[in-house]
Motif scaffolding. Structure first.
Motif, PDB file in Angstrom:
ATOM      1  N   THR A  67       2.944 -11.987   4.850  1.00  0.00           N
ATOM      2  CA  THR A  67       2.224 -10.918   4.160  1.00  0.00           C
ATOM      3  C   THR A  67       0.755 -10.861   4.560  1.00  0.00           C
ATOM      4  N   SER A 106       0.497  -3.956   5.803  1.00  0.00           N
ATOM      5  CA  SER A 106       0.706  -4.206   4.380  1.00  0.00           C
ATOM      6  C   SER A 106       1.391  -3.039   3.667  1.00  0.00           C
ATOM      7  N   PRO A 116       1.574 -13.112 -10.441  1.00  0.00           N
ATOM      8  CA  PRO A 116       0.300 -12.811 -11.105  1.00  0.00           C
ATOM      9  C   PRO A 116       0.188 -11.335 -11.483  1.00  0.00           C
ATOM     10  N   LEU A 162      -3.424   1.963  -4.572  1.00  0.00           N
ATOM     11  CA  LEU A 162      -3.902   1.001  -3.569  1.00  0.00           C
ATOM     12  C   LEU A 162      -3.050   1.038  -2.308  1.00  0.00           C
ATOM     13  N   GLN A 163      -1.767   1.292  -2.484  1.00  0.00           N
ATOM     14  CA  GLN A 163      -0.879   1.305  -1.320  1.00  0.00           C
ATOM     15  C   GLN A 163      -0.906   2.646  -0.615  1.00  0.00           C
ATOM     16  N   MET A 218      -6.479   8.493  -2.216  1.00  0.00           N
ATOM     17  CA  MET A 218      -7.773   8.029  -2.734  1.00  0.00           C
ATOM     18  C   MET A 218      -8.220   6.781  -1.963  1.00  0.00           C
ATOM     19  N   PRO A 224      -9.349   3.194  -1.233  1.00  0.00           N
ATOM     20  CA  PRO A 224      -9.122   1.950  -1.992  1.00  0.00           C
ATOM     21  C   PRO A 224     -10.374   1.443  -2.706  1.00  0.00           C
ATOM     22  N   VAL A 252     -10.459   3.227  -5.870  1.00  0.00           N
ATOM     23  CA  VAL A 252      -9.353   2.795  -6.745  1.00  0.00           C
ATOM     24  C   VAL A 252      -9.765   1.531  -7.500  1.00  0.00           C
ATOM     25  N   ILE A 253     -10.353   0.578  -6.765  1.00  0.00           N
ATOM     26  CA  ILE A 253     -10.810  -0.667  -7.389  1.00  0.00           C
ATOM     27  C   ILE A 253     -11.937  -0.384  -8.374  1.00  0.00           C
ATOM     28  N   LYS A 304     -10.703   1.217 -11.560  1.00  0.00           N
ATOM     29  CA  LYS A 304      -9.951   0.286 -12.405  1.00  0.00           C
ATOM     30  C   LYS A 304     -10.897  -0.649 -13.156  1.00  0.00           C
ATOM     31  N   SER A 327     -11.737  -0.972 -17.098  1.00  0.00           N
ATOM     32  CA  SER A 327     -11.458  -2.178 -17.856  1.00  0.00           C
ATOM     33  C   SER A 327     -12.669  -2.603 -18.683  1.00  0.00           C
ATOM     34  N   THR A 344      -4.209 -12.930  -9.007  1.00  0.00           N
ATOM     35  CA  THR A 344      -4.016 -11.511  -8.694  1.00  0.00           C
ATOM     36  C   THR A 344      -4.715 -11.112  -7.399  1.00  0.00           C
ATOM     37  N   ILE A 345      -5.636 -11.950  -6.927  1.00  0.00           N
ATOM     38  CA  ILE A 345      -6.315 -11.632  -5.669  1.00  0.00           C
ATOM     39  C   ILE A 345      -5.291 -11.607  -4.532  1.00  0.00           C
ATOM     40  N   LEU A 370      -2.246 -10.548  -4.823  1.00  0.00           N
ATOM     41  CA  LEU A 370      -1.604  -9.232  -4.908  1.00  0.00           C
ATOM     42  C   LEU A 370      -2.471  -8.161  -4.272  1.00  0.00           C
ATOM     43  N   LEU A 371      -3.766  -8.223  -4.595  1.00  0.00           N
ATOM     44  CA  LEU A 371      -4.678  -7.198  -4.093  1.00  0.00           C
ATOM     45  C   LEU A 371      -4.759  -7.236  -2.580  1.00  0.00           C
ATOM     46  N   THR A 395      -2.841  -8.439  -0.358  1.00  0.00           N
ATOM     47  CA  THR A 395      -1.656  -8.178   0.456  1.00  0.00           C
ATOM     48  C   THR A 395      -1.275  -6.701   0.357  1.00  0.00           C
ATOM     49  N   LYS A 396      -2.112  -5.950  -0.345  1.00  0.00           N
ATOM     50  CA  LYS A 396      -1.901  -4.506  -0.372  1.00  0.00           C
ATOM     51  C   LYS A 396      -2.781  -3.863   0.693  1.00  0.00           C
ATOM     52  N   ASN A 397      -2.726  -2.547   0.700  1.00  0.00           N
ATOM     53  CA  ASN A 397      -3.384  -1.828   1.785  1.00  0.00           C
ATOM     54  C   ASN A 397      -4.892  -1.704   1.552  1.00  0.00           C
ATOM     55  N   ILE A 398      -5.570  -2.830   1.479  1.00  0.00           N
ATOM     56  CA  ILE A 398      -7.015  -2.810   1.226  1.00  0.00           C
ATOM     57  C   ILE A 398      -7.642  -3.990   1.960  1.00  0.00           C
TER      58      ILE A 398
END
Lengths: 307, 238
Positions: free
Chosen positions: A49, A72, A83, A100-101, B1, B3, B6-7, B10, B14, B82-83, B85-86, B88-91
């Motif tokens: 990944t 990704s 998480p 995000l994707q 949008m 990234p 988007v961050i 969010k 929060s 969660t980092i 997750l972030l 490994t996404k498109n960012i």
């Protein structure tokens, strides 16, 4: 899209977490990644990944290296321990992941509905993630991994902490997904791989020690056919002698002499079922049990990973 | 949008979906309001239509407030995992850092915007120096952006929010007080360098309404440097 892993290596200090492993996974295949704790499963997945850097070798997805960082959007990833942002409502979270994707805004609501349906989140969708039970959180984790309809799914222990019903549901979901996608899932729950995976890869100390379907692994481990039979009527010693004379039989053992139970090992590459049956017919014995003895996956796993 | 946005969106949400945003905002406004209008050498004692007191005190409170906003940004993502997750996404790492920076900076901007009624009040009270006040606000925003980038950097270092807060506070104190203090006690080039690196040197000239490129470059490079270090830190994950 297929995944090709080429001579992948990663070390932490002097210890090689992943040691020169190569394999490939085809589209429509569910690969079960097995191994004891610390074998290098998670490290390999993190390299696929692109979360951690690849030290040596490469991972190609559809022919393109993940090192570019541009793959990704084709990968859906459920990390170990799943998480999540506990203070976020389920729907908002899925929306955030979709954005995000790079899922285009017009189809986001559709994708979210689809994920809520697929992962069975309907009754919990307005709650905050922190209020959900572990099983539902796991579903949210799966939903976020699949929200952008990726061609590749990397799932690190997707069923930990679920109750038996939930495990079955999640397995069904993975199997269903696996028909069109390329899936790698890691686990150390052995019945799970048998239930969900087309192929099993066992790694130990960072090296691949077995690769194949559950039945080929069994065959490899077992070598000879083993049958457990029970013959009613007839005299124990007489049966024993006659069985031993059969040409396909390599060895006969008393399993339980008082109940006429025997364990029969065939000659390599030969089957004894027919010969035993015919022997019984000839002697007017009643063959009341004939059970092929299967090597359990647990045994194979222990054999391969303990030495 | 994008990234980054988007961050940022969010994180900004929060703040307002929890108590933290409102709490930090109101604490800042209570203190700065008190020190501008009620306590010490305030506007009424000076009998002058200026916001000098406001611009003098604001950095003292931003010093605490901004680390409180930034401390969770990357440290919490690291702690909860969660980092992973972030990223490994498109960012990209950079987009993540900039997104986080933007969220905190916008939060500070919103807080500072609540002090605009002070400006209106001062204008009603007498002949205000508009240039100085506008300059003051620009200076305040630049200083906030610099503090925010320091905070994001401190938050990128570990997974403990308290450590991130204290570290950001220390770096802020160094730039706001210590560099100037030590610089003044040395003569010659060494003292000059330390003085040039200290925030008040640049902040006070902007607050007087003098917008000099060298001050803009100072704040710009400080923001860039700390965000770059934060990016470097989160890129390096073994």
């Amino acid at each position: 899209m297929d995944i090709q892993i080429q001579q992948l290596t990663k070390s932490y200090g002097f210890q090689k977490a992943v040691d020169n492993i190569s394999f490939s996974v085809k589209t429509g295949e569910v690969l079960g990644f097995l191994g004891p704790n610390g074998a290098g499963k998670t490290t390999t997945m993190k390299m696929i990944t692109n979360y951690i850097d690849i030290e040596q070798g490469d991972v190609l997805i559809g022919g393109q290296s993940v090192k570019s960082g541009e793959m990704s959007q084709h990968i859906g990833y459920l990390p170990e321990h799943n998480p999540l942002y506990h203070d976020m409502p389920v729907i908002d979270y899925l929306e955030f992941c979709a954005a995000l994707q790079g899922v285009s805004k017009s189809i986001v609501p559709h994708r979210i509905r689809e994920m809520v349906r697929l992962c069975g989140l309907d009754i919990e969708k307005h709650k905050k993630i922190g209020e959900l039970s572990k099983g539902y959180r796991q579903r949210v984790g799966l939903a976020q991994a699949m929200i952008h309809d990726p061609e590749i799914l990397i799932l690190d222990e997707p069923t930990t902490g679920l109750d038996p019903n939930q495990i079955i549901e999640i397995r069904d979901l993975i199997r269903q997904m696996g028909k069109q996608k390329t899936v790698i899932l890691s686990t150390h729950i052995l019945p799970e791989v048998e239930a969900t995976c087309d192929r099993i890869l066992i790694i130990n100390h960072g090296k691949i020690v077995a690769d194949g379907t559950a039945s080929t692994l069994r065959k490899q481990a077992q070598g000879q056919q083993v049958l457990k039979i029970k013959i009613d009527e007839g005299e124990v010693n007489q049966i024993y002698e006659k069985l031993q004379k059969l040409e396909t039989v390599a060895m006969v053992d008393f399993a339980d002499a008082t109940h006429n139970r025997f364990e029969i090992q065939s000659v390599v590459e030969r089957q004894s079922n027919k010969a035993i049956f015919e022997l019984c017919v000839k002697n007017n014995w009643v063959l009341s049990e004939c059970i092929p003895f299967e090597t359990k996956l647990e045994d194979i796993f222990r054999d391969l990973t303990l030495n | 949008m994008n990234p980054i946005w988007v961050i940022a969106k969010k994180e900004l949400n929060s703040y307002f979906n929890s108590l933290i945003g409102y709490l930090i905002l109101s604490i800042f406004l209570i203190f700065i309001g008190a020190f501008t209008w009620l306590i010490g050498n305030d506007v009424f004692i000076r009998q002058q239509a200026t916001l000098d007191e406001f611009f003098n005190w604001a950095p003292m409170f931003l010093l605490f407030m901004i680390p409180a906003l930034t401390m969770k940004q990357l440290a919490e993502e690291k702690k909860s995992g969660t980092i992973e997750l972030l990223l490994t996404k498109n960012i990209s790492n950079r987009q993540l850092v900039i997104g986080k920076f933007l969220a905190c900076f916008l939060m500070v901007c919103i807080t500072i915007a609540f002090t605009l009624p002070y400006y209106i009040t001062i204008v009603q009270l007498g002949n205000a120096d508009h240039g100085a006040i506008i300059g003051g606000y620009i200076g305040l925003l630049l200083l906030s952006a610099a503090f925010t980038s320091i905070g994001i950097f401190a938050s990128s270092l570990g997974d403990n929010q308290i450590v991130a807060f204290l570290l950001a506070l220390v770096i802020n104190v160094i730039f706001l007080f210590i560099l100037g203090f030590v610089g003044n006690s040395f003569s010659g080039w060494f003292g000059d360098i330390l003085n040039t690196l200290s925030i008040p040197e640049h902040y006070s000239s902007i607050s007087r309404g003098v917008l000099d490129t060298k001050d803009l470059i100072y704040f710009g490079s400080m923001i860039f440097l700390f965000l770059f270090l934060a990016e470097l830190k989160i890129s390096n994950r073994g």
